[in-house]
Design an enzyme around this catalytic site. Structure first.
Site, PDB file in Angstrom:
ATOM      1  N   ALA A  43      60.494  -6.027  84.443  1.00  0.00           N
ATOM      2  CA  ALA A  43      59.307  -5.656  83.664  1.00  0.00           C
ATOM      3  C   ALA A  43      59.345  -6.165  82.229  1.00  0.00           C
ATOM      4  CB  ALA A  43      59.099  -4.142  83.634  1.00  0.00           C
TER       5      ALA A  43
ATOM      6  N   ASN B 269      56.193  -9.939  87.607  1.00  0.00           N
ATOM      7  CA  ASN B 269      54.968 -10.017  88.389  1.00  0.00           C
ATOM      8  C   ASN B 269      53.817 -10.568  87.550  1.00  0.00           C
ATOM      9  OD1 ASN B 269      52.699  -9.598  90.014  1.00  0.00           O
ATOM     10  ND2 ASN B 269      53.295  -7.595  90.673  1.00  0.00           N
ATOM     11  N   THR B 270      53.408  -9.803  86.542  1.00  0.00           N
ATOM     12  CA  THR B 270      52.214 -10.171  85.777  1.00  0.00           C
ATOM     13  C   THR B 270      52.313 -11.561  85.167  1.00  0.00           C
ATOM     14  OG1 THR B 270      52.067  -7.829  85.230  1.00  0.00           O
ATOM     15  CG2 THR B 270      50.594  -9.296  84.059  1.00  0.00           C
TER      16      THR B 270
ATOM     17  N   GLY C 111      54.004  -5.176  82.306  1.00  0.00           N
ATOM     18  CA  GLY C 111      52.763  -5.924  82.092  1.00  0.00           C
ATOM     19  C   GLY C 111      52.509  -6.386  80.671  1.00  0.00           C
TER      20      GLY C 111
ATOM     21  N   LYS D   8      62.576   0.372  95.459  1.00  0.00           N
ATOM     22  CA  LYS D   8      62.573   0.285  94.006  1.00  0.00           C
ATOM     23  C   LYS D   8      61.888   1.538  93.489  1.00  0.00           C
ATOM     24  CE  LYS D   8      60.521  -1.819  90.115  1.00  0.00           C
ATOM     25  NZ  LYS D   8      59.374  -2.618  89.660  1.00  0.00           N
TER      26      LYS D   8
END
Lengths: 326, 256
Positions: B183, B205-206, B156, B95
């Site tokens: 994202a 993720n976050t 994030g 990635k």
């Protein structure tokens, strides 16, 4: 149990020695390094006794058992500063403070005036803060030295070499070095810095919440401040420029006078941790491992030491005890 | 869904950073059924395989690993990191992140295309982290990328899909290219929306790692992704202005 060997004279080993010695056990501590020093990761600790703060990410036992720490260290004659800890955010991260408040207990919310009254140095810089009233801090290096001296006076034997293979009750407190037997132990790297900033008069630890560059600053007296700490999934011991840059930038954002501070020390080590980041007592034959204290060394070593001593002397089955399957 | 000839069962991909502990990370994967884990190799690259213990934990998840070049700010850094990742994880997948702006972590479109071209030339299968820009997408495909990872919002932030028009246009322009919205997602509803729009998968993720209960949030996202995909495949109705009763109106005077 009349006598026992302890492997490792870091914070875990010394606390176990204290608990066993107090129960009348003749203790011998083996550690190739004769005195507390930069070879062990306790040396690089922040020394915050902040169980409620840790509750944001740590499991419940950390919060509960950590509450024993301040009184335990005081009972050993170690100077503990009980002034609580403060948590702040920069203006644009204000919602981080709300989230943090929601996920932790034991805090008061301060407005700008109350914060200024508590820590005048932060006046006008933050309009909101959290005050964790029951938290405390100590100087880890002073605490290690003091505890070691006290144990030596109490008759604990310190042997400056690796322990030889031997039968008999053993408490393995070697931290990351015990990876030879504890396979799922891993290192979590932490970098820190010590600054001398005599113009800054903070009296309690201050944490700056930040989505990218979190920071804590612990006053060590004499104008010294410990800045910590990175948390990186690695066991190398390289002090990276980027990490220190981030810590120093965050400190500068917390208070511009840190820009004029003297850079006294930059440190690094790897904290021993299990996959759940909880400490463990692991029984293997006659050996009890006390390990995986992660970033909670001074916070949790007293409780783990007590539980290890109780298990060995009284036959209790404490929480966090893992019995060997073999 | 197929990417670089590999069939991908789960349309949810999860990052592995910022969890309270590796055990919580593993729970999040178990409960969500996420099939791909992204791993940042840059910061932990201590030279002597210093991050091995954590990487072993990631491998033990039993999912496919997609290493990334997170926090690389130049072509050279990104290429070097990709080469290291290939050795560490024994995979041609990478990635590709080339960050162009420190505050927004926005991709550097020029560096991204250049790095993609170099890496494809070296036999990598590149997953570029990009914006919704159609021209940039075209260049990345020209460079040899067979999948695109447009952002929903800056990394994030949890802002969701901030440019729906742009994402819709991108999807429409390249209907046959696998696309993963990567994202900026903060809530399952945002993931569902991306899937309803026809994106093939989402990566986050976050939103999971920083939730109070990461495993529960991961499951929430997994269900949303499934719901969104089902809706897309079911060919949703078109919105219209005039109300249309869903029960028959026979027997009533409806043209008064």
């Amino acid at each position: 149990m009349r006598q026992a060997r302890i492997l490792g004279a870091g914070v875990a080993g010394l606390c176990v020695a204290a608990e066993l010695s107090a129960r009348g056990v003749a203790v011998t501590v083996f550690d190739p390094a004769p005195q507390p020093g930069p070879h062990g990761c306790s040396w690089w600790a922040g020394g915050m006794l902040a169980p409620f703060y840790e509750g944001e990410t740590a499991e419940a036992p950390v919060v509960r058992l950590g509450q024993e720490a301040a009184a335990w260290w005081e009972s050993k004659g170690v100077e503990v500063v009980r002034r609580g800890t403060i948590v702040v955010t920069l203006g644009r991260d204000r919602r981080e403070l709300d989230r943090f408040a929601r996920r932790t207990e034991g805090h008061d919310r301060l407005d700008a005036d109350r914060l200024a009254a508590l820590e005048p140095e932060l006046a006008g810089r933050f309009d909101q803060a959290l005050h964790f009233l029951a938290e405390a801090h100590l100087d880890p290096r002073a605490a290690l030295a003091h505890l070691r001296d006290r144990l030596e006076r109490a008759g604990v034997d310190f042997v400056a070499e690796e322990a030889r293979a031997d039968d008999g009750p053993t408490f393995d407190c070697r931290g990351l070095a015990a990876r030879d037997v504890l396979r799922d132990l891993r290192g979590v790297k932490g970098e820190m810095a010590v600054l001398r900033a005599p113009d800054i008069r903070l009296t309690r630890p201050v944490r700056l919440l930040h989505p990218r560059y979190p920071l804590y600053v612990v006053p060590r007296g004499d104008g010294l401040f410990m800045l910590g700490a990175t948390q990186i999934e690695s066991c190398d011991r390289v002090r990276r420029v980027r990490s220190i840059l981030e810590l120093l930038s965050a400190a500068y954002a917390l208070h511009p006078a840190f820009g004029e501070a003297e850079l006294v020390e930059i440190g690094v080590d790897a904290r021993p941790a299990f996959p759940d980041n909880l400490p463990r007592l692991q029984r293997m034959g006659e050996t009890i491992h006390v390990n995986g204290l992660f970033r909670h060394g001074f916070l949790l070593a007293p409780a783990l030491a007590r539980m290890a001593a109780e298990a060995a002397c009284d036959g209790t089955k404490p929480e966090l005890m893992h019995e060997d399957q073999n | 869904m197929e990417i670089y000839g590999t069939g991908i069962a789960s349309r949810l991909m999860l990052g592995t950073a910022q969890y309270p502990s590796p055990a919580v990370l593993a729970d999040a994967f178990r409960r969500s059924g996420a099939g791909i884990a992204t791993v940042s190799v840059r910061r932990e690259s201590g030279g002597e395989r210093a991050g091995t213990a954590f990487w072993d934990l990631v491998r033990e998840l039993g999912v496919r690993v997609l290493p990334n070049t997170a926090s690389c700010h130049s072509v050279r850094e990104a290429v070097t990191t990709a080469q290291m990742a290939r050795e560490l994880f024994d995979t041609p997948w990478i990635k590709l992140e080339v960050i162009g702006h420190a505050d927004t972590l926005q991709p550097d479109p020029f560096g991204l295309v250049e790095a993609a071209r170099i890496l494809v030339g070296e036999g990598f299968e590149v997953f570029p982290y990009t914006t919704e820009d159609v021209v940039l997408a075209d260049r990345l495909l020209e460079a040899g990328c067979e999948v695109l990872m447009p952002w929903g919002a800056p990394i994030g932030t949890g802002l969701g899909l901030t440019n729906i028009y742009g994402l819709r246009t991108l999807r429409a322009q390249f209907p046959d290219v696998p696309m993963v919205v990567d994202a900026g997602l903060g809530l399952p509803s945002q993931a569902a929306m991306a899937m309803e729009m026809g994106f093939d998968a989402v990566l986050l993720n976050t939103a999971v790692a920083k939730a109070g209960d990461p495993a529960a949030m991961a499951e929430g996202f997994a269900r949303a992704v499934e719901a969104g995909r089902l809706a897309y495949e079911a060919d949703p109705m078109e919105p219209r202005d005039m109300a249309a009763p869903s029960t028959p109106v026979i027997g009533r005077a409806f043209l008064e």
